[in-house]
Design an enzyme around this catalytic site. Structure first.
Site, PDB file in Angstrom:
ATOM      1  N   ARG A  40     -99.182  55.885-144.537  1.00 29.16           N
ATOM      2  CA  ARG A  40     -99.034  54.708-145.410  1.00 29.16           C
ATOM      3  C   ARG A  40     -99.797  54.839-146.721  1.00 29.16           C
ATOM      4  NH1 ARG A  40     -98.962  49.294-141.778  1.00 29.16           N
ATOM      5  NH2 ARG A  40     -97.465  49.999-140.247  1.00 29.16           N
ATOM      6  N   ASP A 150    -103.998  33.565-147.463  1.00 28.19           N
ATOM      7  CA  ASP A 150    -103.785  34.923-146.961  1.00 28.19           C
ATOM      8  C   ASP A 150    -104.543  35.894-147.864  1.00 28.19           C
ATOM      9  OD1 ASP A 150    -101.456  36.040-144.850  1.00 28.19           O
ATOM     10  OD2 ASP A 150    -102.245  37.546-146.234  1.00 28.19           O
TER      11      ASP A 150
HETATM   12  C1  LIG Z   1     -98.613  38.542-138.555  1.00 29.49           C
HETATM   13  S1  LIG Z   1     -99.026  37.557-139.944  1.00 29.49           S
HETATM   14  C2  LIG Z   1     -99.156  35.963-139.176  1.00 29.49           C
HETATM   15  C3  LIG Z   1     -98.462  34.886-139.955  1.00 29.49           C
HETATM   16  C4  LIG Z   1     -98.450  33.504-139.293  1.00 29.49           C
HETATM   17  N1  LIG Z   1     -99.798  33.034-139.072  1.00 29.49           N
HETATM   18  C5  LIG Z   1     -97.654  33.516-138.022  1.00 29.49           C
HETATM   19  O1  LIG Z   1     -98.252  33.502-136.932  1.00 29.49           O
HETATM   20  O2  LIG Z   1     -96.433  33.555-138.070  1.00 29.49           O
HETATM   21  C6  LIG Z   1    -100.751  38.003-140.206  1.00 29.49           C
HETATM   22  C7  LIG Z   1    -101.238  37.667-141.601  1.00 29.49           C
HETATM   23  O3  LIG Z   1    -102.665  37.745-141.613  1.00 29.49           O
HETATM   24  C8  LIG Z   1    -103.069  38.227-142.868  1.00 29.49           C
HETATM   25  N2  LIG Z   1    -104.449  38.771-142.795  1.00 29.49           N
HETATM   26  C9  LIG Z   1    -104.868  39.922-142.201  1.00 29.49           C
HETATM   27  N3  LIG Z   1    -106.190  40.096-142.401  1.00 29.49           N
HETATM   28  C10 LIG Z   1    -106.620  39.035-143.127  1.00 29.49           C
HETATM   29  C11 LIG Z   1    -107.881  38.649-143.663  1.00 29.49           C
HETATM   30  N4  LIG Z   1    -108.986  39.405-143.473  1.00 29.49           N
HETATM   31  N5  LIG Z   1    -107.972  37.506-144.363  1.00 29.49           N
HETATM   32  C12 LIG Z   1    -106.846  36.736-144.545  1.00 29.49           C
HETATM   33  N6  LIG Z   1    -105.627  37.048-144.081  1.00 29.49           N
HETATM   34  C13 LIG Z   1    -105.511  38.186-143.377  1.00 29.49           C
HETATM   35  C14 LIG Z   1    -102.028  39.279-143.195  1.00 29.49           C
HETATM   36  O4  LIG Z   1    -101.965  39.561-144.585  1.00 29.49           O
HETATM   37  C15 LIG Z   1    -100.742  38.658-142.646  1.00 29.49           C
HETATM   38  O5  LIG Z   1    -100.015  37.994-143.655  1.00 29.49           O
END
Ligand SMILES: C[S@@+](CC[C@H](N)C(=O)[O-])C[C@H]1O[C@@H](n2cnc3c(N)ncnc32)[C@H](O)[C@@H]1O
Length: 299
Positions: A40, A150
């Site tokens: 990636r 996010d």
């Molecule tokens: C799988 S999505 C979940 C979206 C939604 N909460 C759901 O359950 O459908 C996970 C999200 O967490 C965000 N994320 C990961 N690490 C993070 C961090 N340290 N701070 C904020 N957001 C984070 C990612 O960018 C991603 O958009």
């Protein structure tokens, strides 16, 4: 066809890089994920004309453009899968049990703050807004805030636009689709302004103590399918910060495969009719108060 060039990632640099990423955003890559990082991130090296991952690691740490690169790095490494009306039993618990309770307990204050932490492209906070509208709008003269946050800037851009493909609607009923979305050309669905106006979005790394310190007195935190990618130490940090940000009696809703076992004892585990949810005790700690419910495992 051009083959993508994969630049080798030596084991020692892999460990430096993964510890750096883990410290920055909590996501932990175990030894088996070395190839994933290599694949990636190789194109990032090419982009910056860097010859090795060691140079890339130094770039991330010290270059004056490091902040910009961190944004792209996160974009390349995060999983953003989400859709409207995800995890319906939990959403029913929110609509049918938590909201009516908050309507009573917050009646004197008339404020309601809901935080979708890790909201990805916005389907989750918009779903919450739709559920609020469906709840009968008893909160019309309240101050209602729904915040979606996010770490990934690209997903927030999509969230703010509020235009979605059909795939975001795999769990949306035809009734909700026609009531809250406008079908546009190319199979796109635009969320109506009434819903969009209820949600604000902000870029926020859940492990950034400065940014998260700006959030307080939250009534419900949705943090679903976000910390599953974190290691235990990062999970503990984030959950403890959620505990600080919730007011006493506030709710924490995690994804259906997530629990606080071995992470935190500070919340009550409440068995509602539709689902099990975590709640910050009104006062004191969870230990001792309602120990029967607390000691149950969520799954
Ligand atoms: C799988 S999505 C979940 C979206 C939604 N909460 C759901 O359950 O459908 C996970 C999200 O967490 C965000 N994320 C990961 N690490 C993070 C961090 N340290 N701070 C904020 N957001 C984070 C990612 O960018 C991603 O958009």
């Amino acid at each position: 066809m051009f083959e993508e060039q994969i630049i080798p990632l030596p084991d020692d640099v892999f460990r430096l890089l993964r510890d750096f990423i883990h410290g920055y955003c909590g996501i932990f890559f175990d030894d088996g994920s070395k190839f994933l990082l290599e694949r990636r991130l190789s194109r990032r090296l090419e982009q910056h004309r860097l010859k090795s991952f060691e140079e890339y690691y130094h770039f991330l740490r010290y270059d004056r453009k490091r902040e910009e690169e961190l944004t792209v790095l996160v974009d390349n490494l995060t999983t953003n899968e989400t859709y409207f009306f995800r995890e319906s039993p939990q959403l029913r618990a929110f609509s049918e049990e938590i909201l009516p309770e908050l309507r009573q307990t917050l009646a004197a204050r008339k404020t309601l703050r809901i935080w979708s932490a890790g909201c990805s492209t916005g389907e989750e906070p918009y779903t919450i807004a739709i559920l609020l509208l469906e709840a009968g709008e008893w909160w019309r003269d309240w101050q209602v805030e729904i915040l979606g946050s996010d770490i990934n800037q690209r997903v927030l851009h999509t969230a703010r636009k509020g235009v979605y493909k059909k795939s975001a609607h795999r769990a949306t009923s035809p009734e909700m689709l026609s009531k809250y979305f406008i079908e546009e050309e190319k199979g796109n669905y635009r969320i109506i302004d009434k819903v969009r106006g209820l949600v604000s979005f902000s870029s926020l790394n859940l492990l950034d103590p400065y940014k998260t310190s700006l959030i307080s007195n939250v009534d419900v935190i949705f943090c679903r399918n976000v910390i599953i990618y974190f290691d235990k130490e990062a999970k503990k940090k984030v959950i403890s910060s959620f505990h600080d940000k919730l007011r006493g009696g506030g709710y924490l809703l995690l994804g259906h495969s997530e629990s606080l076992i071995n992470i935190s004892n500070a919340f009550l585990l409440r068995t509602l009719k539709n689902d099990m949810v975590y709640q910050k005790p009104l006062r004191g700690t969870a230990e001792g108060s309602n120990s029967k419910e607390q000691s149950m495992n969520k799954f």
